[in-house]
Write a protein that holds these residues in place. Structure first.
Motif, PDB file in Angstrom:
ATOM      1  N   LEU A 101       0.805  -1.491  -0.005  1.00  0.00           N
ATOM      2  CA  LEU A 101       0.094   0.011  -0.155  1.00  0.00           C
ATOM      3  C   LEU A 101       0.722   1.089  -0.035  1.00  0.00           C
ATOM      4  O   LEU A 101       0.510   2.157  -0.599  1.00  0.00           O
TER       5      LEU A 101
ATOM      6  N   LEU B 220     -11.124   3.100  -1.011  1.00  0.00           N
ATOM      7  CA  LEU B 220     -11.437   3.178   0.504  1.00  0.00           C
ATOM      8  C   LEU B 220     -12.519   2.418   0.838  1.00  0.00           C
ATOM      9  O   LEU B 220     -13.058   1.902   1.750  1.00  0.00           O
TER      10      LEU B 220
ATOM     11  N   PHE C 124     -12.508  -1.215   1.936  1.00  0.00           N
ATOM     12  CA  PHE C 124     -12.135  -1.349   3.153  1.00  0.00           C
ATOM     13  C   PHE C 124     -13.581  -1.149   4.111  1.00  0.00           C
ATOM     14  O   PHE C 124     -13.512  -1.786   5.008  1.00  0.00           O
ATOM     15  N   ARG C 125     -14.340   0.142   3.773  1.00  0.00           N
ATOM     16  CA  ARG C 125     -15.133   0.377   4.839  1.00  0.00           C
ATOM     17  C   ARG C 125     -16.488  -0.845   4.986  1.00  0.00           C
ATOM     18  O   ARG C 125     -16.906  -1.049   5.881  1.00  0.00           O
TER      19      ARG C 125
ATOM     20  N   LEU D  63     -13.663   3.001   9.151  1.00  0.00           N
ATOM     21  CA  LEU D  63     -12.314   3.595   9.207  1.00  0.00           C
ATOM     22  C   LEU D  63     -12.290   5.064   9.482  1.00  0.00           C
ATOM     23  O   LEU D  63     -11.207   5.735   9.412  1.00  0.00           O
TER      24      LEU D  63
ATOM     25  N   ALA E 112      -8.154   7.241   4.406  1.00  0.00           N
ATOM     26  CA  ALA E 112      -7.420   6.381   5.276  1.00  0.00           C
ATOM     27  C   ALA E 112      -6.053   6.413   5.216  1.00  0.00           C
ATOM     28  O   ALA E 112      -5.738   6.435   3.875  1.00  0.00           O
TER      29      ALA E 112
ATOM     30  N   GLN F 100      -4.412   2.145   9.051  1.00  0.00           N
ATOM     31  CA  GLN F 100      -5.610   2.216   9.381  1.00  0.00           C
ATOM     32  C   GLN F 100      -6.175   0.925   8.603  1.00  0.00           C
ATOM     33  O   GLN F 100      -6.867   0.001   8.940  1.00  0.00           O
ATOM     34  N   CYS F 101      -5.783   0.807   7.238  1.00  0.00           N
ATOM     35  CA  CYS F 101      -6.231  -0.336   6.403  1.00  0.00           C
ATOM     36  C   CYS F 101      -5.534  -1.309   6.850  1.00  0.00           C
ATOM     37  O   CYS F 101      -6.347  -2.585   7.054  1.00  0.00           O
TER      38      CYS F 101
END
Length: 181
Positions: free
Chosen positions: A92, A100, A103-104, A110, A115, A119-120
């Motif tokens: 990353l 993003l 991921f959410r 997040l 992000a 955080q990821c």
């Protein structure tokens, strides 16, 4: 039953012919694109071995057999999970783009705004099942279909994580070479 079986086309096939191992699941997330299309993310429930064709119209229906992995809790798998998360962080940082919103939807909230890499990686680290984590990282970060199929065909968790770490190491190495040139 509102389940889908997704199989890669066999590379050597001239006609439509699925690979022997496929994923069975349901739609987990939908990410709308600017052009009006959507990318659907299938949440895999299990791996299946594709059997004989039952019918081809209006869509293909095959007999399938569920492939189950043995439960695997070991220090080796734990170490592979840590290595995979570290490699995800490296990848990353080297610029791979992951929406993003994915991921959410898949790894939890997040917070607001963009992000960061940490955080990821933390969001992925909250996934406690190593098999699920390996499959999610594969979906998000491995763009090569042959690598993805290799992971899919790896039913046992330790083998799957080992191959994922190898592929991520290759990917990070390639990304570093590109960044240095």
């Amino acid at each position: 039953h509102r389940l889908y079986c997704v199989a890669m086309q066999r590379p050597d096939a001239i006609r439509e012919a699925p690979c022997e191992v496929a994923g069975l699941g349901g739609i987990r997330a939908s990410v709308k694109n600017d052009n009006g299309t959507s990318n659907l993310i299938l949440q895999g429930l299990t791996r299946v071995r594709i059997g004989p064709l039952v019918r081809s119209r209006p869509y293909r229906v095959h007999q399938i057999r569920v492939l189950e992995a043995r439960a695997s809790e070991s220090l080796t798998v734990d170490g592979l999970v840590e290595r995979a998360l570290a490699l995800v962080g490296e990848r990353l940082k080297l610029g791979i783009r992951v929406p993003l919103e994915v991921f959410r939807q898949l790894a939890g909230d997040l917070g607001e705004g963009p992000a960061n890499v940490e955080q990821c990686v933390r969001a992925l680290g909250r996934i406690k099942n190593p098999a699920t984590l390996a499959d999610l990282i594969t979906t998000l970060l491995l763009s090569d279909p042959d690598m993805r199929q290799t992971i899919l065909q790896s039913v046992e968790v330790e083998e799957r994580m080992t191959r994922l770490v190898q592929f991520l190491m290759e990917d990070v190495r390639r990304a570093r070479l590109l960044a240095d040139s």
